[in-house]
Write a protein that holds these residues in place. Structure first.
Motif, short mmCIF file in Angstrom:
data_model
loop_
_atom_site.label_atom_id
_atom_site.label_comp_id
_atom_site.label_asym_id
_atom_site.label_seq_id
_atom_site.Cartn_x
_atom_site.Cartn_y
_atom_site.Cartn_z
N THR A 62 45.32 -0.19 53.35
CA THR A 62 46.71 -0.21 52.88
C THR A 62 47.62 0.61 53.78
O THR A 62 48.82 0.39 53.81
CB THR A 62 46.82 0.29 51.42
OG1 THR A 62 46.28 1.61 51.33
CG2 THR A 62 46.09 -0.64 50.47
N GLY A 63 47.05 1.54 54.54
CA GLY A 63 47.84 2.33 55.48
C GLY A 63 47.92 1.71 56.86
O GLY A 63 48.57 2.25 57.75
N GLY A 64 47.24 0.57 57.04
CA GLY A 64 47.28 -0.11 58.33
C GLY A 64 46.57 0.65 59.44
O GLY A 64 46.88 0.47 60.62
N ASP A 65 45.60 1.50 59.09
CA ASP A 65 44.91 2.35 60.04
C ASP A 65 43.65 1.67 60.58
O ASP A 65 42.56 1.81 60.03
CB ASP A 65 44.56 3.68 59.36
CG ASP A 65 44.00 4.71 60.31
OD1 ASP A 65 43.60 4.36 61.44
OD2 ASP A 65 43.96 5.89 59.91
N LEU A 66 43.82 0.92 61.66
CA LEU A 66 42.71 0.16 62.24
C LEU A 66 41.56 1.08 62.66
O LEU A 66 40.39 0.79 62.39
CB LEU A 66 43.18 -0.67 63.43
CG LEU A 66 42.11 -1.45 64.18
CD1 LEU A 66 41.45 -2.49 63.28
CD2 LEU A 66 42.68 -2.11 65.42
N PRO A 93 31.51 -16.57 56.34
CA PRO A 93 31.48 -15.10 56.38
C PRO A 93 32.08 -14.58 57.69
O PRO A 93 31.93 -15.21 58.74
CB PRO A 93 29.99 -14.78 56.29
CG PRO A 93 29.37 -15.97 55.65
CD PRO A 93 30.18 -17.15 56.12
N ILE A 94 32.73 -13.47 57.60
CA ILE A 94 33.27 -12.79 58.78
C ILE A 94 32.31 -11.66 59.08
O ILE A 94 32.02 -10.84 58.21
CB ILE A 94 34.70 -12.27 58.51
CG1 ILE A 94 35.62 -13.46 58.21
CG2 ILE A 94 35.21 -11.45 59.68
CD1 ILE A 94 36.96 -13.07 57.66
N VAL A 95 31.80 -11.62 60.29
CA VAL A 95 30.76 -10.65 60.65
C VAL A 95 31.28 -9.73 61.75
O VAL A 95 31.85 -10.18 62.73
CB VAL A 95 29.48 -11.37 61.12
CG1 VAL A 95 28.41 -10.36 61.50
CG2 VAL A 95 28.97 -12.32 60.05
N GLY A 96 31.06 -8.43 61.54
CA GLY A 96 31.44 -7.43 62.52
C GLY A 96 32.63 -6.62 62.07
O GLY A 96 33.53 -7.13 61.41
N HIS A 97 32.61 -5.34 62.40
CA HIS A 97 33.67 -4.46 61.90
C HIS A 97 35.03 -4.75 62.53
O HIS A 97 36.05 -4.67 61.85
CB HIS A 97 33.28 -2.99 62.04
CG HIS A 97 33.20 -2.46 63.43
ND1 HIS A 97 32.49 -3.03 64.44
CD2 HIS A 97 33.77 -1.35 63.96
CE1 HIS A 97 32.60 -2.31 65.54
NE2 HIS A 97 33.38 -1.28 65.27
N GLU A 98 35.06 -5.14 63.78
CA GLU A 98 36.35 -5.43 64.42
C GLU A 98 37.00 -6.67 63.79
O GLU A 98 38.18 -6.65 63.43
CB GLU A 98 36.17 -5.62 65.92
CG GLU A 98 37.48 -5.81 66.62
CD GLU A 98 37.74 -4.74 67.68
OE1 GLU A 98 38.81 -4.84 68.26
OE2 GLU A 98 36.90 -3.86 67.90
N LYS A 99 36.25 -7.75 63.66
CA LYS A 99 36.79 -8.98 63.07
C LYS A 99 37.19 -8.75 61.62
O LYS A 99 38.24 -9.22 61.17
CB LYS A 99 35.77 -10.11 63.15
CG LYS A 99 35.57 -10.67 64.53
CD LYS A 99 34.56 -11.80 64.51
CE LYS A 99 34.32 -12.34 65.89
NZ LYS A 99 33.32 -13.41 65.90
N ARG A 102 40.40 -6.52 61.38
CA ARG A 102 41.60 -7.28 61.75
C ARG A 102 41.94 -8.33 60.69
O ARG A 102 43.12 -8.58 60.41
CB ARG A 102 41.42 -7.90 63.13
CG ARG A 102 41.38 -6.85 64.22
CD ARG A 102 41.39 -7.44 65.62
NE ARG A 102 41.21 -6.42 66.63
CZ ARG A 102 42.12 -5.53 67.01
NH1 ARG A 102 43.32 -5.55 66.48
NH2 ARG A 102 41.85 -4.64 67.95
N PHE A 103 40.93 -8.92 60.09
CA PHE A 103 41.15 -9.89 59.02
C PHE A 103 41.84 -9.21 57.82
O PHE A 103 42.84 -9.71 57.30
CB PHE A 103 39.80 -10.50 58.59
CG PHE A 103 39.91 -11.47 57.46
CD1 PHE A 103 40.39 -12.76 57.66
CD2 PHE A 103 39.50 -11.12 56.17
CE1 PHE A 103 40.48 -13.66 56.62
CE2 PHE A 103 39.59 -12.02 55.13
CZ PHE A 103 40.09 -13.29 55.36
N VAL A 104 41.31 -8.07 57.41
CA VAL A 104 41.89 -7.34 56.27
C VAL A 104 43.33 -6.94 56.56
O VAL A 104 44.23 -7.16 55.74
CB VAL A 104 41.03 -6.10 55.92
CG1 VAL A 104 41.75 -5.19 54.94
CG2 VAL A 104 39.67 -6.52 55.37
N LEU A 105 43.56 -6.36 57.72
CA LEU A 105 44.92 -5.94 58.06
C LEU A 105 45.85 -7.14 58.21
O LEU A 105 47.03 -7.06 57.86
CB LEU A 105 44.91 -5.09 59.34
CG LEU A 105 44.18 -3.74 59.20
CD1 LEU A 105 44.20 -3.00 60.53
CD2 LEU A 105 44.78 -2.89 58.09
#
Length: 169
Positions: A62-66, A93-99, A102-105
């Motif tokens: 919610t803070g946009g903190d990637l 499914p979306i796999v990996g912390h980067e993807k 970015r999806f959530v943000l």
């Protein structure tokens, strides 16, 4: 009786059906059991750590903190969405912390957080999140946490699956 796989079907009978030797079928079953054990959800029994991870996810997203989101998500995190074909959701499914981050943000760019109520609730027996908009239930997030990192996120947005739920603030 020879050793059998679940449902009491002997390896010899399975081997005959699939055109393999009983030894090969035993080996395949052994590999399958090992893979299931290895790929089972990694979840910590530490409720406090689970809650902290969920709170960190909420604050970062919610803070946009990637950068912080990447820290709290396991490198191999898996995001699953269930829109039931009714609501737009990721089909695979979306796999990996980067993807995942970015999806959530990316989703939250389109949400006016001032109009959303975010509730901390038990979801599948563990701390989770419920997002409510003015029309009612929007999404329920269930988390799997291991060693302080989120390893899985299950997002249910299918209104048919959420209709029966009643959440109070």
């Amino acid at each position: 009786m020879p050793f059998a796989v679940p449902f009491a079907v002997p390896f010899a009978e399975i081997a005959e059906s699939v055109g393999r030797t009983p030894a090969a079928v035993r080996q395949l079953a052994s590999r399958a059991r090992r893979r299931v054990r290895e790929e089972a959800p990694r979840q910590s029994a530490d409720r406090s750590g689970h809650q902290q991870a969920v709170e960190a996810f909420l604050a970062a997203s919610t803070g946009g903190d990637l950068a912080r989101l990447l820290e709290i998500l396991d490198p191999d995190v898996v995001w699953r969405s269930d829109g039931g074909g009714i609501v737009t959701a990721a089909r695979r499914p979306i796999v990996g912390h980067e993807k995942t981050a970015r999806f959530v943000l990316g989703i939250l760019q389109w949400v006016d957080l001032a109009t959303i109520k975010i509730l901390r609730r038990e979801v599948n027996g563990a701390p989770g999140l419920v997002f409510l908009d003015s029309s009612g239930l929007t999404v329920v997030l269930a988390f799997t946490v291991h060693d302080g990192c989120i390893t899985e996120i299950d997002a249910v947005v299918n209104p048919d699956k959420l209709r029966h739920l009643k959440f109070q603030e």
